[in-house]
Design an enzyme around this catalytic site. Structure first.
Site, PDB file in Angstrom:
ATOM      1  N   PHE A 151       0.843  -1.195   0.000  1.00 49.89           N
ATOM      2  CA  PHE A 151       0.000   0.000   0.000  1.00 49.89           C
ATOM      3  C   PHE A 151       0.881   1.249   0.000  1.00 49.89           C
ATOM      4  CE2 PHE A 151      -2.417  -3.393   2.040  1.00 49.89           C
ATOM      5  CZ  PHE A 151      -3.588  -3.377   1.299  1.00 49.89           C
ATOM      6  N   LEU A 152       1.877   1.240  -0.874  1.00 56.26           N
ATOM      7  CA  LEU A 152       2.850   2.324  -0.917  1.00 56.26           C
ATOM      8  C   LEU A 152       2.383   3.434  -1.856  1.00 56.26           C
ATOM      9  CD1 LEU A 152       6.131   0.225  -1.227  1.00 56.26           C
ATOM     10  CD2 LEU A 152       4.949   0.955   0.851  1.00 56.26           C
ATOM     11  N   LYS A 206      -6.381  -5.236  -1.738  1.00 64.15           N
ATOM     12  CA  LYS A 206      -5.596  -4.252  -2.494  1.00 64.15           C
ATOM     13  C   LYS A 206      -6.419  -3.614  -3.600  1.00 64.15           C
ATOM     14  CE  LYS A 206      -2.306  -1.810  -4.182  1.00 64.15           C
ATOM     15  NZ  LYS A 206      -1.015  -2.271  -4.646  1.00 64.15           N
ATOM     16  N   CYS A 262      -0.585   2.324 -10.230  1.00 65.24           N
ATOM     17  CA  CYS A 262      -1.528   1.531  -9.441  1.00 65.24           C
ATOM     18  C   CYS A 262      -2.986   1.749  -9.824  1.00 65.24           C
ATOM     19  CB  CYS A 262      -1.343   1.829  -7.956  1.00 65.24           C
ATOM     20  SG  CYS A 262       0.241   1.259  -7.301  1.00 65.24           S
ATOM     21  N   LYS A 323       2.361  12.594 -10.272  1.00 64.46           N
ATOM     22  CA  LYS A 323       2.196  13.263  -8.990  1.00 64.46           C
ATOM     23  C   LYS A 323       3.561  13.800  -8.573  1.00 64.46           C
ATOM     24  CE  LYS A 323       1.996  10.748  -5.216  1.00 64.46           C
ATOM     25  NZ  LYS A 323       1.630   9.755  -4.193  1.00 64.46           N
ATOM     26  N   ARG A 330       3.799   6.889 -15.791  1.00 68.25           N
ATOM     27  CA  ARG A 330       2.816   5.908 -16.252  1.00 68.25           C
ATOM     28  C   ARG A 330       1.401   6.454 -16.092  1.00 68.25           C
ATOM     29  NH1 ARG A 330       5.251   0.742 -13.109  1.00 68.25           N
ATOM     30  NH2 ARG A 330       5.829   2.437 -11.673  1.00 68.25           N
TER      31      ARG A 330
END
Length: 433
Positions: A151-152, A206, A262, A323, A330
């Site tokens: 959960f990085l 996840k 993600c 970000k 990506r």
């Protein structure tokens, strides 16, 4: 404890380095010989704040090692983490070929008990598929397959790993539980939980987490777009609903859409899984559709301002990464925005503190890359702010007015006050305000 990490992307390298920082002996395995050699010589292949310090310390102290030889890397390891790519296929499903290939290779190497951990984001049921591959050549007494989703957040991945909100472990094996508890106990000393569950639930956790966060982003982007039409201020709306304890204030900032490694991939994969099970996951479809449209919002505003004709116009772009505090591009909204501007005849000058080399691989010499933020707006007809790097938050507005052809700003991240910026003499257009 001796740990092997197969794959040295964001997840693998951060995980391996942080495990070494807690005193473990860690060997990272990667098939890219050039990359491995560079890491052996102290080169960190990704930009992630805080990672280089831990990387240097643990390589110098002999706790962090690198190899291209899988057999060498896992020989003495008690735990083997699979941190391998699971890229989306053409239909949105996750490609498990890398994971299953390594599982097959491990089945020909393992001779004593190992805990094999799926660290990559993988579809529900992957642990069973990995187990089935291993069982083709191994007795079950030699391994347990565990799901341990990460959960990085890129940009704060080291902090997230060292101080996790929770650690999720999917396993039905008591033996594997003891091993995973011993490994993670140093990271949860302040009382945050290690949550044990079955493998399928861990895999689903996840996807559910990322899909929910993506939903919040798309929801706020829809609210922002409606605010513009109604004359409301999305910043005020965000504060108003974010103070509700049932909602909370995180992931309520509108912008130009989510990107990265993600959210896009995981939302697509969960939607594909739902389709395979003949379930119409309407909310996820809407989330993806809204995000695709939101990536076009800023370029549409620019086109409208120039009456649809960008021929001969030069647009400066601040921010290329998806970000701040990462070089990851990506699914970055900047790629969509720049492509649309180029297609309409504009010239583009761009600056990002970390991501320019990666963007050069996409656009080559089609756009001009600048040495700093002010070079990127020298002689431009408008500025598009796409990524909210801190260095963009308090610029020299007087200097900006002097070097821009027109004092025109399109802010995709709402980093400036509307009235203050307009009082400074800028045409200023943002999201939902």
């Amino acid at each position: 404890m001796k740990v092997a990490v197969v794959g040295t992307g964001y997840v693998g390298l951060v995980s391996g380095t942080c495990f070494a920082e807690s005193g473990n002996q860690v060997t990272c395995v990667d098939i890219d010989a050039s990359k491995v050699e560079k890491m052996k010589n102290g080169y960190v292949p990704i930009y992630e704040p805080g990672l280089e310090i831990l990387f240097d310390r643990n390589t110098k102290q002999g706790r962090l090692h690198f190899t291209t030889d899988l057999a060498e890397g896992v020989k003495d390891a008690k735990i083997i983490f699979l941190a391998l790519p699971t890229p989306p296929g053409a239909d949105g499903s996750a490609d498990l070929s890398f994971v299953l290939k390594v599982a097959k290779d491990l089945s020909e190497i393992i001779t004593d008990y190992k805990v094999i951990v799926d660290k990559s984001t993988v579809p529900v049921g992957t642990a069973e598929r990995v187990e089935a591959v291993l069982l083709e050549k191994l007795d079950h007494s030699l391994f347990d397959v565990v799901s341990n989703p990460e959960f990085l957040r890129e940009g704060v991945a080291v902090e997230d790993f060292m101080k996790p909100d929770r650690v999720v472990v999917g396993t039905s094996s008591e033996k594997a539980k003891k091993v995973m508890t011993a490994l993670y106990e140093p990271f949860v000393r302040q009382g945050n939980p290690i949550i044990f569950m079955d493998e399928r639930s861990a895999e689903m956790t996840k996807y559910a987490a990322n899909s929910y966060l993506a939903t919040r982003i798309s929801f706020m982007n829809e609210i922002a777009n409606l605010c513009e039409r109604l004359g409301a201020d999305v910043d005020m709306v965000r504060k108003g609903i974010g103070s509700d304890s049932r909602i909370g204030k995180r992931f309520l900032f509108p912008g130009v859409g989510y990107g990265g490694s993600c959210f896009p991939k995981d939302v697509q994969a969960l939607a594909k899984t739902s389709q395979e099970k003949e379930y119409d996951f309407k909310i996820l479809k809407a989330v993806m559709h809204v995000n695709d449209l939101q990536k076009e919002i800023l370029s549409t505003k620019i086109m409208k301002y120039f009456d649809g004709d960008l021929t001969g116009k030069t647009i400066g772009v601040w921010g290329l990464a998806f970000k701040p505090n990462t070089d990851d591009i990506r699914e970055a909204p900047a790629l969509t925005i720049i492509s649309r501007l180029l297609n309409k005849g504009a010239k583009v000058k761009a600056y990002d503190p970390e991501a320019m080399e990666n963007v050069k691989q996409v656009f080559g010499n089609k756009i001009e890359f600048s040495a700093n933020e002010y070079d990127a707006i020298q002689g431009v007809d408008a500025l598009a702010i796409v990524t909210e790097w801190n260095e963009f938050r308090t610029p020299d507005f007087d200097k900006m007015k002097q070097i821009m052809n027109q004092p025109t700003i399109f802010d995709g991240r709402n980093i400036y006050d509307v009235q203050v910026t307009r009082d400074l003499g800028f045409y200023y257009d943002s999201i939902g305000r």
